[in-house]
Write a protein that holds these residues in place. Structure first.
Motif, short mmCIF file in Angstrom:
data_model
loop_
_atom_site.label_atom_id
_atom_site.label_comp_id
_atom_site.label_asym_id
_atom_site.label_seq_id
_atom_site.Cartn_x
_atom_site.Cartn_y
_atom_site.Cartn_z
N UNK A 129 50.92 35.09 45.49
CA UNK A 129 51.04 35.83 46.29
C UNK A 129 49.76 36.53 47.08
N UNK A 130 49.68 37.51 48.06
CA UNK A 130 48.73 37.92 48.60
C UNK A 130 47.28 37.66 47.71
N UNK A 131 47.35 38.48 46.70
CA UNK A 131 45.94 38.66 46.00
C UNK A 131 45.44 37.39 45.56
N UNK A 132 46.08 36.22 45.59
CA UNK A 132 45.57 35.01 45.39
C UNK A 132 44.60 34.44 46.38
N UNK A 133 44.69 35.02 47.69
CA UNK A 133 44.00 34.61 48.81
C UNK A 133 42.83 35.79 48.77
N UNK A 134 42.72 36.52 47.85
CA UNK A 134 41.42 37.42 48.09
C UNK A 134 39.98 36.85 47.36
N UNK A 160 40.63 42.34 37.95
CA UNK A 160 41.88 43.17 37.83
C UNK A 160 42.27 43.96 39.17
N UNK A 161 41.27 44.37 40.04
CA UNK A 161 41.48 44.98 41.33
C UNK A 161 42.33 44.28 42.35
N UNK A 162 42.45 42.84 42.23
CA UNK A 162 43.31 42.13 43.13
C UNK A 162 44.82 42.45 43.19
N UNK A 342 49.67 32.62 38.48
CA UNK A 342 48.34 33.17 38.72
C UNK A 342 47.57 33.70 37.74
N UNK A 343 46.28 33.98 37.82
CA UNK A 343 45.51 34.53 36.77
C UNK A 343 45.18 35.93 36.91
N UNK A 344 45.85 36.60 37.65
CA UNK A 344 45.59 38.09 38.07
C UNK A 344 46.22 39.08 36.96
N UNK A 345 45.48 39.98 36.34
CA UNK A 345 46.12 40.47 35.11
C UNK A 345 47.39 41.15 35.40
N UNK A 346 47.59 41.89 36.28
CA UNK A 346 48.63 42.80 36.68
C UNK A 346 49.59 42.00 37.66
#
Length: 440
Positions: A129-134, A160-162, A342-346
């Motif tokens: 998702x978009x967060x993985x590009x952050x 976490x804030x991703x 991905x590895x983003x907590x939420x």
């Protein structure tokens, strides 16, 4: 400045607000500091494209319209952008400089901050998702501090804030990893649901970005396959064909089905069969952001669940059984997409390859038993609800679906112990600040 707010679908509303329009990170920090000192809650407003109450303001509403625009893109494609920037504006500004985001959802009206905070995603078995590009972010915390975060600076907050739900602070500026601009060759055409379910993994991994739409009350689907190609291969649809397909058939046709179904619900199944038979094949190639994005002129309410990719065929088969056997009259197609772990907590794809199944009803309609039935089916497969879409889960249930849920809530309690950024919805899905739900 209006003191009321409503979201795009019209199912979330608020009034009696204090609206503040800060021009920069310093202005955001001043507004947050003043609100916190007065014991008031703060919500940063996006474009209102969430269907859940995640972005519903209750007191002080920060409009970030003035804090928008692309700041810079360096030679490595690191794009720094103000968080109030709508995605469609960012896409255009990146394209003008020869860059693009590597994956997008099918709506581009959200702000960058809103899209990141709710876990917005597109489709593609190899893509997140978009967060993985952050790659970095600037977060205004409850005490008015401007915290700069990246994998090397405040890495726990960055992680976490991703996908932060707006619960950790106000995103001010973010840095996304762009890629050289590219095109997509779009191949669309009819398919049968039993065939897609039988060969689900094969179909959804056959090219870069695959999704399909199933028309309830039929076994027919629209299959979309997008393949990444160089920009020099552009062969866009003619204006007349795009107008006919996307405005007349897709939007006006769906609006007619919805309107007829409101008056005579029994008409929905035969109209769905008629609409599905009207699908034709088409192939074209255009700049990636023009292919990823679709115009949504018929307003709706949505529930979407992320399930383990291997579970998707069984989930869809059970949903079809329930629709066929029950009283539901479903005018909107069911959307099916996939994403990489991905590895983003939420993130809804945290730790597992994921399939997304989304169901819809017309705006100003109560989803009732249809959404409840789908939620039960997805829940039996360990489904995680999209944070920006409707669902009925609370913190206790969600803690069992996210192995790192307690890590997030503990960080929230540390960064915002007074609940400055809380609202009723966040208190439901995360628990009241400091309540310890899911904490290790």
């Amino acid at each position: 400045m209006a003191d009321s707010w409503r979201n795009w679908a019209g199912n979330q509303r608020a009034g009696g607000l204090t609206v503040v329009c800060p021009p920069d990170a310093g202005g955001i920090a001043d507004a947050v500091r003043a609100a916190a000192a007065a014991g008031r809650r703060v919500t940063a407003l996006g474009s209102g494209h969430s269907f859940s109450g995640i972005g519903r303001p209750e007191d002080v509403a920060l409009r970030l319209d003035r804090h928008a625009g692309l700041v810079d893109v360096d030679d490595a494609g690191l794009a720094t952008v103000r968080a109030g920037t709508p995605l469609h504006r960012l896409n255009a500004e990146l394209a003008a400089r020869g860059w693009a985001l590597t994956n997008l959802g099918d709506i581009d009206r959200q702000t960058v901050a809103g899209a990141l905070s709710t876990g917005t995603h597109g489709t593609g078995a190899r893509f997140g998702g978009l967060a993985t590009q952050l790659r970095a972010l600037e977060l205004v915390t409850a005490d008015g501090e401007v915290l700069r975060c990246s994998p090397g600076e405040h890495p726990d907050v960055f992680s976490a804030a991703r996908v932060g739900l707006g619960a950790l602070g106000v995103l001010s500026t973010v840095t996304l990893q762009a890629v050289p601009a590219f095109a997509l060759r779009a191949d669309e055409g009819p398919a049968r649901l039993p065939d897609l379910l039988e060969r689900f993994d094969e179909v959804m991994t056959a090219t870069d970005h695959v999704e399909f739409y199933w028309f309830p009350h039929t076994d027919r689907c629209l299959l979309k396959r997008n393949t990444r190609v160089p920009l020099d291969e552009l062969a866009p649809l003619s204006r007349a064909r795009a107008l006919w397909d996307d405005e007349v058939l897709a939007n006006a046709g769906l609006a007619a089905v919805v309107a007829a179904g409101r008056r005579v619900p029994a008409l929905v199944p035969p109209l769905a069969r008629f609409s599905a038979r009207a699908l034709g094949a088409r192939t074209w190639t255009d700049a990636a952001h023009r292919v990823f994005v679709s115009r949504r002129r018929v307003r709706f309410r949505e529930m979407e669940y992320a399930v383990p990719r291997a579970a998707a065929p069984a989930v869809l088969a059970e949903l079809r059984r329930v629709v066929d056997a029950g009283p539901h009259r479903v005018a909107f197609p069911v959307e099916v997409r996939v994403a990489a772990a991905d590895d983003v907590p939420l993130s809804t794809a945290s730790g597992r390859d994921t399939a997304y199944v989304a169901v819809h009803v017309p705006a100003r309609t109560e989803p009732g038993a249809y959404f409840r039935a789908f939620e039960a089916i997805a829940g039996a497969a360990g489904g995680r609800p999209h944070w920006g879409k409707e669902h009925g889960l609370d913190a206790a249930a969600l803690a069992g679906r996210y192995p790192r849920f307690g890590e997030f809530t503990a960080l929230r309690a540390r960064l915002d112990p007074a609940g400055v950024f809380a609202n009723a919805h966040l208190d439901r899905v995360l628990g009241p600040v400091g309540a310890g739900v899911g904490q290790a």
